[in-house]
Design a protein around this motif. Structure first.
Motif, PDB file in Angstrom:
ATOM      1  N   LYS A  46       0.776  -1.253   0.020  1.00  0.00           N
ATOM      2  CA  LYS A  46       0.098   0.055  -0.116  1.00  0.00           C
ATOM      3  C   LYS A  46       0.741   1.188   0.028  1.00  0.00           C
ATOM      4  O   LYS A  46       0.477   2.189  -0.669  1.00  0.00           O
ATOM      5  CB  LYS A  46      -0.801   0.015   1.276  1.00  0.00           C
ATOM      6  CG  LYS A  46      -1.739   1.069   1.366  1.00  0.00           C
ATOM      7  CD  LYS A  46      -2.890   0.974   2.459  1.00  0.00           C
ATOM      8  CE  LYS A  46      -3.676   2.101   2.416  1.00  0.00           C
ATOM      9  NZ  LYS A  46      -5.013   1.927   1.359  1.00  0.00           N
ATOM     10  N   ARG A  47       2.149   1.265   0.517  1.00  0.00           N
ATOM     11  CA  ARG A  47       2.934   2.305   0.615  1.00  0.00           C
ATOM     12  C   ARG A  47       4.244   1.904   0.735  1.00  0.00           C
ATOM     13  O   ARG A  47       4.879   1.043   1.391  1.00  0.00           O
ATOM     14  CB  ARG A  47       2.440   3.258   1.855  1.00  0.00           C
ATOM     15  CG  ARG A  47       2.849   3.022   3.303  1.00  0.00           C
ATOM     16  CD  ARG A  47       2.420   3.819   4.224  1.00  0.00           C
ATOM     17  NE  ARG A  47       3.314   5.088   4.089  1.00  0.00           N
ATOM     18  CZ  ARG A  47       2.709   6.302   3.613  1.00  0.00           C
ATOM     19  NH1 ARG A  47       1.401   6.168   3.366  1.00  0.00           N
ATOM     20  NH2 ARG A  47       3.546   7.407   3.476  1.00  0.00           N
ATOM     21  N   ILE A  48       5.569   2.860   0.233  1.00  0.00           N
ATOM     22  CA  ILE A  48       6.599   2.692   0.569  1.00  0.00           C
ATOM     23  C   ILE A  48       7.007   3.990   0.964  1.00  0.00           C
ATOM     24  O   ILE A  48       6.992   4.872   0.217  1.00  0.00           O
ATOM     25  CB  ILE A  48       7.553   2.055  -0.804  1.00  0.00           C
ATOM     26  CG1 ILE A  48       6.947   0.656  -1.064  1.00  0.00           C
ATOM     27  CG2 ILE A  48       8.910   2.097  -0.528  1.00  0.00           C
ATOM     28  CD1 ILE A  48       7.541   0.089  -2.210  1.00  0.00           C
ATOM     29  N   ASP A  49       7.946   4.180   2.231  1.00  0.00           N
ATOM     30  CA  ASP A  49       8.625   5.234   2.335  1.00  0.00           C
ATOM     31  C   ASP A  49      10.054   5.144   2.281  1.00  0.00           C
ATOM     32  O   ASP A  49      10.568   4.368   3.013  1.00  0.00           O
ATOM     33  CB  ASP A  49       8.237   6.009   3.843  1.00  0.00           C
ATOM     34  CG  ASP A  49       6.789   6.274   3.852  1.00  0.00           C
ATOM     35  OD1 ASP A  49       5.942   6.602   2.860  1.00  0.00           O
ATOM     36  OD2 ASP A  49       6.289   6.142   4.930  1.00  0.00           O
ATOM     37  N   VAL A  50      10.816   5.998   1.581  1.00  0.00           N
ATOM     38  CA  VAL A  50      12.264   5.589   1.457  1.00  0.00           C
ATOM     39  C   VAL A  50      13.150   6.480   2.137  1.00  0.00           C
ATOM     40  O   VAL A  50      12.844   7.806   2.073  1.00  0.00           O
ATOM     41  CB  VAL A  50      12.661   5.792  -0.141  1.00  0.00           C
ATOM     42  CG1 VAL A  50      14.159   5.553  -0.284  1.00  0.00           C
ATOM     43  CG2 VAL A  50      11.969   4.679  -0.890  1.00  0.00           C
ATOM     44  N   TYR A  51      14.047   6.164   2.853  1.00  0.00           N
ATOM     45  CA  TYR A  51      15.022   7.111   3.720  1.00  0.00           C
ATOM     46  C   TYR A  51      16.477   6.595   3.047  1.00  0.00           C
ATOM     47  O   TYR A  51      16.833   5.613   3.134  1.00  0.00           O
ATOM     48  CB  TYR A  51      15.085   6.621   5.143  1.00  0.00           C
ATOM     49  CG  TYR A  51      13.613   6.835   5.701  1.00  0.00           C
ATOM     50  CD1 TYR A  51      13.161   8.176   6.023  1.00  0.00           C
ATOM     51  CD2 TYR A  51      12.737   5.890   5.773  1.00  0.00           C
ATOM     52  CE1 TYR A  51      11.806   8.212   6.758  1.00  0.00           C
ATOM     53  CE2 TYR A  51      11.530   5.880   6.183  1.00  0.00           C
ATOM     54  CZ  TYR A  51      11.132   7.149   6.777  1.00  0.00           C
ATOM     55  OH  TYR A  51       9.669   7.417   7.075  1.00  0.00           O
ATOM     56  N   PHE A  52      16.962   7.717   2.450  1.00  0.00           N
ATOM     57  CA  PHE A  52      18.439   7.535   1.867  1.00  0.00           C
ATOM     58  C   PHE A  52      19.348   7.430   2.897  1.00  0.00           C
ATOM     59  O   PHE A  52      19.451   8.396   3.762  1.00  0.00           O
ATOM     60  CB  PHE A  52      18.605   8.832   0.937  1.00  0.00           C
ATOM     61  CG  PHE A  52      17.699   8.722  -0.285  1.00  0.00           C
ATOM     62  CD1 PHE A  52      16.928   7.970  -0.547  1.00  0.00           C
ATOM     63  CD2 PHE A  52      17.638  10.077  -0.947  1.00  0.00           C
ATOM     64  CE1 PHE A  52      16.090   7.926  -1.763  1.00  0.00           C
ATOM     65  CE2 PHE A  52      16.765   9.967  -1.895  1.00  0.00           C
ATOM     66  CZ  PHE A  52      15.853   9.183  -2.408  1.00  0.00           C
ATOM     67  N   GLY A  53      20.699   6.756   2.563  1.00  0.00           N
ATOM     68  CA  GLY A  53      21.705   6.622   3.359  1.00  0.00           C
ATOM     69  C   GLY A  53      22.852   7.280   2.604  1.00  0.00           C
ATOM     70  O   GLY A  53      22.828   7.995   1.564  1.00  0.00           O
TER      71      GLY A  53
END
Length: 121
Positions: free
Chosen positions: A102-109
């Motif tokens: 339903k959703r994807i939240d991406v956090y960059f490294g």
């Protein structure tokens, strides 16, 4: 759907990206799918595919380092290795509705080029 099934679904999704299997990715998402990243705020499924989908021929491989699933949510930490020598780590938060994402939240490294840290601009 069990935690193990959801973890496998995430593995299949990452494999589909590498083979440019857009249909598999489209089918994995709910119709009301939302995507958030440092560049995108709650964009819908059509916007995600027009803005974010690109051929993955620049990626050598993903190394899925950790998949933690709890009920309808999961965190995935992975390293992406590009054919150019660039590599970076990201974490993604997945939300599920039944057997779909339903959703994807991406956090960059951090990013690296040939093993050397590259400061982001």
């Amino acid at each position: 759907m069990s935690n193990r099934d959801r973890a496998e679904m995430i593995r299949v999704l990452f494999a589909a990206y590498l083979t440019n299997d857009r249909k598999a990715v489209v089918d994995a998402f709910t119709d009301d799918f939302r995507f958030t990243s440092p560049y995108d705020d709650e964009i819908d499924k059509p916007t995600y595919f027009s803005r974010c989908w690109r051929v993955a021929d620049w990626i050598e491989r993903h190394e899925l380092e950790k998949i933690l699933v709890e009920g309808d949510e999961a965190f995935v930490a992975y390293k992406c290795l590009a054919k150019s020598g660039k590599q970076f780590r990201n974490t993604e938060f997945f939300g599920f509705a039944g057997d779909k994402i339903k959703r994807i939240d991406v956090y960059f490294g951090a990013s690296y080029q040939d093993g050397v840290f590259v400061k982001q601009k």
